[in-house]
Write an enzyme that holds these catalytic residues in place. Sequence first.
Site, PDB file in Angstrom:
ATOM      1  N   LYS A  38     -21.360  -6.715   3.470  1.00 50.01           N
ATOM      2  CA  LYS A  38     -20.536  -6.085   2.412  1.00 50.01           C
ATOM      3  C   LYS A  38     -20.096  -7.154   1.402  1.00 50.01           C
ATOM      4  CE  LYS A  38     -17.473  -3.700   5.187  1.00 50.01           C
ATOM      5  NZ  LYS A  38     -16.431  -2.707   5.533  1.00 50.01           N
ATOM      6  N   PHE A  51       0.598   5.805  -0.196  1.00 49.43           N
ATOM      7  CA  PHE A  51      -0.306   6.956  -0.117  1.00 49.43           C
ATOM      8  C   PHE A  51       0.245   8.074  -1.012  1.00 49.43           C
ATOM      9  CE2 PHE A  51       2.674   7.605   3.409  1.00 49.43           C
ATOM     10  CZ  PHE A  51       3.032   8.941   3.274  1.00 49.43           C
ATOM     11  N   TRP A  97      -6.927   6.997  -0.672  1.00 47.91           N
ATOM     12  CA  TRP A  97      -7.774   8.145  -1.016  1.00 47.91           C
ATOM     13  C   TRP A  97      -7.702   9.085   0.182  1.00 47.91           C
ATOM     14  CZ3 TRP A  97     -10.322   9.175  -5.468  1.00 47.91           C
ATOM     15  CH2 TRP A  97     -11.386  10.089  -5.455  1.00 47.91           C
ATOM     16  N   PRO A 139       2.005  11.192  -2.321  1.00 52.72           N
ATOM     17  CA  PRO A 139       2.961  12.057  -1.634  1.00 52.72           C
ATOM     18  C   PRO A 139       2.400  13.458  -1.462  1.00 52.72           C
ATOM     19  CG  PRO A 139       3.745  11.433  -3.826  1.00 52.72           C
ATOM     20  CD  PRO A 139       2.476  10.698  -3.609  1.00 52.72           C
ATOM     21  N   GLU A 171       0.838  -1.207   0.000  1.00 54.18           N
ATOM     22  CA  GLU A 171       0.000   0.000   0.000  1.00 54.18           C
ATOM     23  C   GLU A 171       0.871   1.255   0.000  1.00 54.18           C
ATOM     24  OE1 GLU A 171      -3.560   0.723   2.724  1.00 54.18           O
ATOM     25  OE2 GLU A 171      -2.226   2.328   3.376  1.00 54.18           O
ATOM     26  N   HIS A 197     -14.452  -2.167  14.492  1.00 55.70           N
ATOM     27  CA  HIS A 197     -14.163  -0.799  14.037  1.00 55.70           C
ATOM     28  C   HIS A 197     -13.926   0.105  15.256  1.00 55.70           C
ATOM     29  CE1 HIS A 197     -14.909   3.237  12.473  1.00 55.70           C
ATOM     30  NE2 HIS A 197     -14.486   2.754  11.327  1.00 55.70           N
ATOM     31  N   PRO A 198     -12.944   1.033  15.153  1.00 56.88           N
ATOM     32  CA  PRO A 198     -12.640   1.889  16.316  1.00 56.88           C
ATOM     33  C   PRO A 198     -13.862   2.603  16.897  1.00 56.88           C
ATOM     34  CG  PRO A 198     -11.169   2.377  14.451  1.00 56.88           C
ATOM     35  CD  PRO A 198     -12.041   1.248  14.027  1.00 56.88           C
TER      36      PRO A 198
HETATM   37  P1  FAD Z   1     -18.025   0.741   6.996  1.00 53.74           P
HETATM   38  O1  FAD Z   1     -17.703  -0.590   6.484  1.00 53.74           O
HETATM   39  O2  FAD Z   1     -19.174   1.444   6.376  1.00 53.74           O
HETATM   40  O3  FAD Z   1     -18.302   0.584   8.570  1.00 53.74           O
HETATM   41  C1  FAD Z   1     -17.995   1.563   9.531  1.00 53.74           C
HETATM   42  C2  FAD Z   1     -18.620   1.168  10.891  1.00 53.74           C
HETATM   43  O4  FAD Z   1     -19.989   1.425  10.869  1.00 53.74           O
HETATM   44  C3  FAD Z   1     -18.485  -0.316  11.267  1.00 53.74           C
HETATM   45  O5  FAD Z   1     -18.412  -0.394  12.678  1.00 53.74           O
HETATM   46  C4  FAD Z   1     -19.774  -0.907  10.813  1.00 53.74           C
HETATM   47  O6  FAD Z   1     -20.110  -2.074  11.504  1.00 53.74           O
HETATM   48  C5  FAD Z   1     -20.734   0.224  11.085  1.00 53.74           C
HETATM   49  N1  FAD Z   1     -21.826   0.268  10.094  1.00 53.74           N
HETATM   50  C6  FAD Z   1     -21.853   1.062   9.002  1.00 53.74           C
HETATM   51  N2  FAD Z   1     -22.993   0.861   8.328  1.00 53.74           N
HETATM   52  C7  FAD Z   1     -23.674  -0.084   8.996  1.00 53.74           C
HETATM   53  C8  FAD Z   1     -24.899  -0.726   8.766  1.00 53.74           C
HETATM   54  N3  FAD Z   1     -25.660  -0.428   7.699  1.00 53.74           N
HETATM   55  N4  FAD Z   1     -25.294  -1.659   9.648  1.00 53.74           N
HETATM   56  C9  FAD Z   1     -24.522  -1.970  10.688  1.00 53.74           C
HETATM   57  N5  FAD Z   1     -23.327  -1.413  10.955  1.00 53.74           N
HETATM   58  C10 FAD Z   1     -22.926  -0.467  10.118  1.00 53.74           C
HETATM   59  N6  FAD Z   1      -9.758   6.038   5.027  1.00 53.74           N
HETATM   60  C11 FAD Z   1      -9.546   6.999   4.087  1.00 53.74           C
HETATM   61  O7  FAD Z   1     -10.011   8.133   4.250  1.00 53.74           O
HETATM   62  N7  FAD Z   1      -8.848   6.723   2.941  1.00 53.74           N
HETATM   63  C12 FAD Z   1      -8.322   5.494   2.683  1.00 53.74           C
HETATM   64  O8  FAD Z   1      -7.691   5.285   1.643  1.00 53.74           O
HETATM   65  C13 FAD Z   1      -8.519   4.454   3.650  1.00 53.74           C
HETATM   66  N8  FAD Z   1      -8.043   3.199   3.455  1.00 53.74           N
HETATM   67  C14 FAD Z   1      -8.290   2.205   4.378  1.00 53.74           C
HETATM   68  C15 FAD Z   1      -7.850   0.915   4.137  1.00 53.74           C
HETATM   69  C16 FAD Z   1      -8.075  -0.105   5.059  1.00 53.74           C
HETATM   70  C17 FAD Z   1      -7.584  -1.509   4.762  1.00 53.74           C
HETATM   71  C18 FAD Z   1      -8.777   0.181   6.267  1.00 53.74           C
HETATM   72  C19 FAD Z   1      -9.006  -0.903   7.284  1.00 53.74           C
HETATM   73  C20 FAD Z   1      -9.235   1.465   6.523  1.00 53.74           C
HETATM   74  C21 FAD Z   1      -9.015   2.495   5.587  1.00 53.74           C
HETATM   75  N9  FAD Z   1      -9.471   3.794   5.800  1.00 53.74           N
HETATM   76  C22 FAD Z   1      -9.259   4.782   4.840  1.00 53.74           C
HETATM   77  C23 FAD Z   1     -10.149   4.145   7.049  1.00 53.74           C
HETATM   78  C24 FAD Z   1     -11.693   4.011   6.922  1.00 53.74           C
HETATM   79  O9  FAD Z   1     -12.175   4.947   6.009  1.00 53.74           O
HETATM   80  C25 FAD Z   1     -12.297   4.210   8.304  1.00 53.74           C
HETATM   81  O10 FAD Z   1     -11.948   3.162   9.154  1.00 53.74           O
HETATM   82  C26 FAD Z   1     -13.777   4.485   8.331  1.00 53.74           C
HETATM   83  O11 FAD Z   1     -14.117   4.972   9.623  1.00 53.74           O
HETATM   84  C27 FAD Z   1     -14.661   3.267   8.080  1.00 53.74           C
HETATM   85  O12 FAD Z   1     -14.645   2.865   6.768  1.00 53.74           O
HETATM   86  P2  FAD Z   1     -15.281   1.434   6.400  1.00 53.74           P
HETATM   87  O13 FAD Z   1     -15.300   1.314   4.952  1.00 53.74           O
HETATM   88  O14 FAD Z   1     -14.655   0.389   7.206  1.00 53.74           O
HETATM   89  O15 FAD Z   1     -16.793   1.697   6.932  1.00 53.74           O
END
Ligand code: FAD
Length: 343
Positions: free
Chosen positions: A185, A26, A56, A28, A24, A160-161
Amino acid sequence: MKVIDKIREVSKENNGNKVVFSFEFFPPRKQEVVENFFERMERMVAHNPTFCDITWGAGGSTADLTLDIANRMQNKVCVETMMHLTCTNMPVEKIDHALDTIKSNGVQNVLALRGDPPRGQDKFVPVEGGFSCALDLVKHMREKYGDYFGITVAGYPEAHPDVIPASGVATAEAYNNDLAYLKKKVDAGADLIITQLFYDTDCFLKFVNDCRQIGITCPIVPGIMPIKDYRGFVRWTGVCKTKVPPEVMAALEPIKDNEEAIRAYGIHLGTEMCKKIMASGIKTLHLYTLNNEKSALAILMNLGLIEESRVSRSLPCVKEDVLSAPKTKDANQANQNTHGNGN
Ligand code: FAD
């Protein structure tokens, strides 16, 4: 080519024992270092990762630059490219613009994410005409683009945090809800999971097992972030609320001011984590490089997955016709680190 197909194809090699890896990057922060960034990427790509991904920026802060870089990765560096895409500040038109752009450039892989709330906000609130979670984005991609994209989603071995209390672990209920949502998902069309960083390998292996128990069958790729410096490590594990095993903290404390020792320990720990993961039968590794080659390559060399002296492909192979995407307007907008969250 879709990353999932590539993983399936490559893993058949060596009697099904081939371990595949990915890197991965990011975007620059400064335009001046972009060429340097690509030189480093090319050196790393020479070791044949199955794919490389580009983040992103938080809130879409690097949108143009990420699109440009994804195009160049796919068509000039010639590595199978996965672009991260988040829903933060992105009405559907902007999402579609990003997807149409990479599709026209032959990029076939997306890590579909919700993203974090915009800076200064605690809770994720969808922008008008936008999506509220990664599940919505996955559904949209499958509805509008059919089978064109390989779709990866994020998985969280410790939940998730948002559902992890400031000091502690997620409740069993919150963890299980997170898992059930991850399955949604995948059921909606994601074909690969990449995990959040972790340092407790048992926790990751339990997560994989729990996913299998509820019927998630796609590959779950562990996200490995080698420890490079103490302050960065503390910051990242704090932001992500990552569990740090006491033995890791005990090893780091006495050497925290010695950058070289920290880096060496990070390589040692990353190597041991990967060995344990591979011993469990998992054959995919994803390295958060933080745009640095040394630790990631050292771990892969320790594992016998690459040889430093063996550059196994020639670079670059330019496809000029697809390199005409407009240059980013302001590369200095780039304001993110790995996972794009500006930390
Ligand atoms: P989601 O999968 O939508 O979930 C987020 C939380 O909400 C989870 O706890 C989920 O259980 C809950 N939730 C959401 N919708 C529902 C629903 N309908 N029903 C029940 N529960 C729900 N961030 C960036 O800005 N840019 C990046 O490039 C980036 N890359 C990443 C790459 C990886 C591998 C990871 C692990 C994280 C990355 N992130 C990035 C961070 C990410 O955007 C954050 O962690 C964000 O808060 C959650 O994104 P997600 O897609 O996991 O969210």
